[in-house]
Design an enzyme around this catalytic site. Structure first.
Site, PDB file in Angstrom:
ATOM      1  N   VAL A   1       0.864  -1.174   0.000  1.00 13.93           N
ATOM      2  CA  VAL A   1       0.000   0.000   0.000  1.00 13.93           C
ATOM      3  C   VAL A   1       0.905   1.228   0.000  1.00 13.93           C
ATOM      4  O   VAL A   1       1.937   1.249   0.682  1.00 13.93           O
ATOM      5  CB  VAL A   1      -0.927  -0.002   1.235  1.00 13.93           C
ATOM      6  CG1 VAL A   1      -1.736   1.280   1.328  1.00 13.93           C
ATOM      7  CG2 VAL A   1      -1.860  -1.213   1.200  1.00 13.93           C
TER       8      VAL A   1
ATOM      9  N   GLY B   1      -6.400   1.132   6.437  1.00 20.15           N
ATOM     10  CA  GLY B   1      -7.225  -0.046   6.200  1.00 20.15           C
ATOM     11  C   GLY B   1      -7.138  -0.640   4.810  1.00 20.15           C
ATOM     12  O   GLY B   1      -7.775  -1.652   4.535  1.00 20.15           O
TER      13      GLY B   1
ATOM     14  N   GLY C   1      -4.575  -2.135   3.251  1.00 20.73           N
ATOM     15  CA  GLY C   1      -3.928  -3.443   3.253  1.00 20.73           C
ATOM     16  C   GLY C   1      -4.875  -4.527   3.727  1.00 20.73           C
ATOM     17  O   GLY C   1      -4.936  -5.618   3.155  1.00 20.73           O
ATOM     18  N   ARG C   2      -5.649  -4.230   4.755  1.00 22.46           N
ATOM     19  CA  ARG C   2      -6.636  -5.187   5.269  1.00 22.46           C
ATOM     20  C   ARG C   2      -7.703  -5.474   4.213  1.00 22.46           C
ATOM     21  O   ARG C   2      -8.105  -6.619   4.017  1.00 22.46           O
ATOM     22  CB  ARG C   2      -7.277  -4.643   6.546  1.00 22.46           C
ATOM     23  CG  ARG C   2      -8.183  -5.640   7.246  1.00 22.46           C
ATOM     24  CD  ARG C   2      -8.721  -5.078   8.558  1.00 22.46           C
ATOM     25  NE  ARG C   2      -7.693  -4.579   9.448  1.00 22.46           N
ATOM     26  CZ  ARG C   2      -7.011  -5.320  10.324  1.00 22.46           C
ATOM     27  NH1 ARG C   2      -7.255  -6.614  10.416  1.00 22.46           N
ATOM     28  NH2 ARG C   2      -6.101  -4.772  11.100  1.00 22.46           N
TER      29      ARG C   2
ATOM     30  N   GLU D   1       5.040 -15.279   2.857  1.00 19.75           N
ATOM     31  CA  GLU D   1       6.254 -15.014   3.611  1.00 19.75           C
ATOM     32  C   GLU D   1       6.253 -13.536   3.964  1.00 19.75           C
ATOM     33  O   GLU D   1       5.826 -12.703   3.164  1.00 19.75           O
ATOM     34  CB  GLU D   1       7.526 -15.316   2.795  1.00 19.75           C
ATOM     35  CG  GLU D   1       7.792 -16.787   2.559  1.00 19.75           C
ATOM     36  CD  GLU D   1       7.091 -17.317   1.315  1.00 19.75           C
ATOM     37  OE1 GLU D   1       7.015 -18.537   1.158  1.00 19.75           O
ATOM     38  OE2 GLU D   1       6.600 -16.502   0.498  1.00 19.75           O
TER      39      GLU D   1
ATOM     40  N   ASN E   1       9.000  -7.162  10.095  1.00 23.77           N
ATOM     41  CA  ASN E   1       7.855  -6.354   9.660  1.00 23.77           C
ATOM     42  C   ASN E   1       6.667  -6.583  10.606  1.00 23.77           C
ATOM     43  O   ASN E   1       5.700  -7.252  10.284  1.00 23.77           O
ATOM     44  CB  ASN E   1       7.479  -6.685   8.212  1.00 23.77           C
ATOM     45  CG  ASN E   1       6.468  -5.723   7.638  1.00 23.77           C
ATOM     46  OD1 ASN E   1       5.803  -4.987   8.358  1.00 23.77           O
ATOM     47  ND2 ASN E   1       6.340  -5.738   6.318  1.00 23.77           N
TER      48      ASN E   1
ATOM     49  N   TYR F   1      -1.606  -9.807   9.498  1.00 21.27           N
ATOM     50  CA  TYR F   1      -1.885 -11.182   9.091  1.00 21.27           C
ATOM     51  C   TYR F   1      -2.432 -11.998  10.266  1.00 21.27           C
ATOM     52  O   TYR F   1      -3.398 -12.751  10.110  1.00 21.27           O
ATOM     53  CB  TYR F   1      -0.640 -11.843   8.496  1.00 21.27           C
ATOM     54  CG  TYR F   1      -0.132 -11.164   7.248  1.00 21.27           C
ATOM     55  CD1 TYR F   1      -1.005 -10.761   6.239  1.00 21.27           C
ATOM     56  CD2 TYR F   1       1.220 -10.911   7.064  1.00 21.27           C
ATOM     57  CE1 TYR F   1      -0.542 -10.142   5.093  1.00 21.27           C
ATOM     58  CE2 TYR F   1       1.691 -10.296   5.915  1.00 21.27           C
ATOM     59  CZ  TYR F   1       0.809  -9.908   4.940  1.00 21.27           C
ATOM     60  OH  TYR F   1       1.272  -9.290   3.800  1.00 21.27           O
TER      61      TYR F   1
END
Length: 142
Positions: free
Chosen positions: A65, A73, A75-76, A97, A102, A109
């Site tokens: 992103v 939000g 990325g979600r 991966e 990070n 995740y």
């Protein structure tokens, strides 16, 4: 995502990663066993995801992103979309991966149900050194 989006994608990629993918790597992802999605915010491409479908599994290869939109939000949204599509396409799980350093991505995740299932030593370039990757998986119940 379409090939015409690549200039914007490459710009975001260069901002998001110390070791960005090249244009040729992205071009190589436009094939039938890959899924590419773009996140459009307003009128502007603000993120993307690249997933390879292999042997009944969806392998998330790249999710990024734009820095100006991180924490909003996007990325979600991309992650939830690709998981839903992978389930619809009959994939058994989503694998990925992530750099062990990070924390923001790992937390995202994990919050979306992914579990750490392994570690790949020296997987990512990191200057003169290499960085480990955590391998994470989300079963899709398919």
């Amino acid at each position: 995502m379409h090939q015409e989006d690549l200039p914007d994608v490459l710009n975001i990629e260069a901002q998001g990663y110390s070791f960005p993918w090249s244009e040729s790597v992205f071009f190589g992802c436009f094939r039938p066993d890959y899924r590419l999605w773009a996140l459009v915010w307003g009128q502007r491409l603000s993120g993307y995801a690249v997933v390879a479908y292999m042997v009944g599994e969806a392998h998330l290869l790249n999710l990024c992103v734009a820095p100006a939109k991180q924490g909003s939000g996007g990325g979600r949204r991309l992650l939830r979309h690709l998981v839903l599509e992978a389930a619809r396409d009959g994939m058994s799980q989503v694998l990925l991966e992530v750099r062990a350093s990070n924390r923001a991505a790992i937390d995202l995740y994990a919050a979306e149900g992914f579990d750490v299932i392994g570690r790949r030593k020296g997987y990512y370039p990191a200057g003169r050194e290499r960085e480990d990757a955590l391998v994470m998986a989300l079963p899709l119940g398919g």
